[in-house]
Motif scaffolding. Structure first.
Motif, mmCIF file in Angstrom:
data_model
loop_
_atom_site.group_PDB
_atom_site.id
_atom_site.type_symbol
_atom_site.label_atom_id
_atom_site.label_comp_id
_atom_site.label_asym_id
_atom_site.label_seq_id
_atom_site.Cartn_x
_atom_site.Cartn_y
_atom_site.Cartn_z
ATOM 1 N N GLY A 139 0.841 -1.188 0.000
ATOM 2 C CA GLY A 139 0.000 0.000 0.000
ATOM 3 C C GLY A 139 0.880 1.242 0.000
ATOM 4 N N SER A 141 1.068 4.715 1.052
ATOM 5 C CA SER A 141 0.479 5.735 1.917
ATOM 6 C C SER A 141 1.209 7.053 1.678
ATOM 7 C CB SER A 141 0.565 5.282 3.384
ATOM 8 O OG SER A 141 0.018 6.233 4.257
ATOM 9 N N LYS A 159 -4.739 8.598 3.815
ATOM 10 C CA LYS A 159 -3.458 7.916 3.900
ATOM 11 C C LYS A 159 -3.239 7.299 5.286
ATOM 12 C CE LYS A 159 -2.184 8.539 -0.321
ATOM 13 N NZ LYS A 159 -2.093 7.376 -1.236
ATOM 14 N N ALA A 163 -2.434 3.337 6.017
ATOM 15 C CA ALA A 163 -1.322 2.928 6.876
ATOM 16 C C ALA A 163 -1.782 1.974 7.974
ATOM 17 C CB ALA A 163 -0.667 4.167 7.489
ATOM 18 N N MET A 166 -2.789 -1.444 6.466
ATOM 19 C CA MET A 166 -1.622 -2.273 6.139
ATOM 20 C C MET A 166 -0.984 -2.840 7.395
ATOM 21 S SD MET A 166 -1.811 -2.092 2.907
ATOM 22 C CE MET A 166 -0.406 -3.127 2.539
ATOM 23 N N GLU A 167 -0.963 -2.068 8.471
ATOM 24 C CA GLU A 167 -0.382 -2.551 9.727
ATOM 25 C C GLU A 167 -1.156 -3.758 10.249
ATOM 26 O OE1 GLU A 167 1.714 -0.353 13.318
ATOM 27 O OE2 GLU A 167 -0.432 0.109 13.234
ATOM 28 N N CYS A 182 4.086 -1.256 3.657
ATOM 29 C CA CYS A 182 3.454 0.060 3.561
ATOM 30 C C CYS A 182 4.543 1.087 3.263
ATOM 31 C CB CYS A 182 2.733 0.425 4.858
ATOM 32 S SG CYS A 182 1.741 1.925 4.702
ATOM 33 N N TYR A 184 5.687 5.084 2.681
ATOM 34 C CA TYR A 184 5.349 6.451 3.072
ATOM 35 C C TYR A 184 6.250 7.428 2.322
ATOM 36 C CZ TYR A 184 3.253 4.146 7.186
ATOM 37 O OH TYR A 184 2.518 3.346 8.025
ATOM 38 N N GLU A 223 7.850 -1.597 6.360
ATOM 39 C CA GLU A 223 7.558 -0.173 6.187
ATOM 40 C C GLU A 223 8.747 0.499 5.524
ATOM 41 O OE1 GLU A 223 4.515 0.938 9.812
ATOM 42 O OE2 GLU A 223 6.685 0.978 10.251
#
Length: 253
Positions: A139, A141, A159, A163, A166-167, A182, A184, A223
């Motif tokens: 994803g 974000s 967003k 996040a 996805m977590e 995820c 960022y 992440e």
């Protein structure tokens, strides 16, 4: 986590920016990439560019806001290609949604793409991945997910949803063989950011951002944040007391 080999990938929002760049990046590394988006002519141009480089990109006309059609199309692709190894929910839109001049149409358009569309994209193939005990969902974000940015409440919130979604997926899918990442990003040169009329510190070139995304995905990182110069203060803002954050946000606005 054991190393995973990738044969096939689906990238949404592949008509421009990070999605286009990532689709080409993956294709050049030997993956059969389904590049999804609404603007078919741009997808066809991407496919031609990939072919010239000896890579395979297949255009897929897809509007993620049409969730029933999105689910059906992605599931069909999964069956046709023998199982998608990688699905990247990248399609996203932005725009000003200032509370003093709030327009529901703008808020809804952001939610339909960034929240509902992304969730539908990821949900379409997850059950099959779990059954196969292999696969990777990603994803895209934003660093804007960490606090509500002035004038961009719908975008920041959308967003933040992705996040958190996805977590939870990452926690739930531990031990199943399915990876979750995820991403960022900060400010990256694209059609989305060229419309911004405010300062964009540490603005990254698309190619550099795509390279970080691609390598992070293949490493199986849970992440990924970039650029670090903006990612570090953005994450620290999460623990800043509201009065201090509100004052800083007002000055930035």
């Amino acid at each position: 986590m054991a190393e995973m080999s990738y044969r096939t990938a689906l990238v949404t929002g592949a008509t421009s920016g990070l999605g286009r760049g990532l689709a080409l990046w993956l294709a050049r590394r030997g993956l059969r990439v389904f590049a999804a988006g609404r603007r078919v002519s741009q997808l066809q141009a991407l496919a031609a560019e990939a072919q010239a480089a000896g890579a395979t990109v297949e255009p897929v006309e897809l509007d993620v806001t049409a969730t029933d059609a999105t689910l059906e199309r992605i599931r069909a692709l999964d069956g046709e290609c023998g199982g998608l190894d990688l699905v990247v929910a990248n399609a996203g839109v932005g725009g000003v949604t200032h509370a003093k001049r709030l327009q529901w149409e703008r808020v809804k358009a952001i939610i339909d793409t960034n929240v509902t569309g992304a969730a539908a994209t990821l949900s379409a193939v997850l059950p099959q991945m779990v059954e196969r005990r292999r696969g990777h969902v990603v994803g895209v974000s934003s660093l804007a997910a960490f606090r509500g940015l002035a004038g961009h409440g719908a975008y920041s919130a959308s967003k933040a949803f992705l996040a958190t979604f996805m977590e939870s997926l990452r926690v739930d899918l531990s031990g199943t063989g399915v990876r979750v990442t995820c991403i960022y990003p900060g400010f990256v040169k694209s059609e989305l950011t060229e419309k911004n009329n405010f300062p964009m510190p540490f603005l990254m070139e698309t190619e550099a951002a795509v390279d970080r995304m691609g390598n992070g995905i293949l490493r199986g990182e849970g992440e990924l944040y970039f650029p670090w110069q903006l990612a570090l203060p953005s994450r620290l803002l999460k623990v800043v007391p509201n009065p201090l954050f509100d004052a800083a946000a007002r000055r930035f606005r």
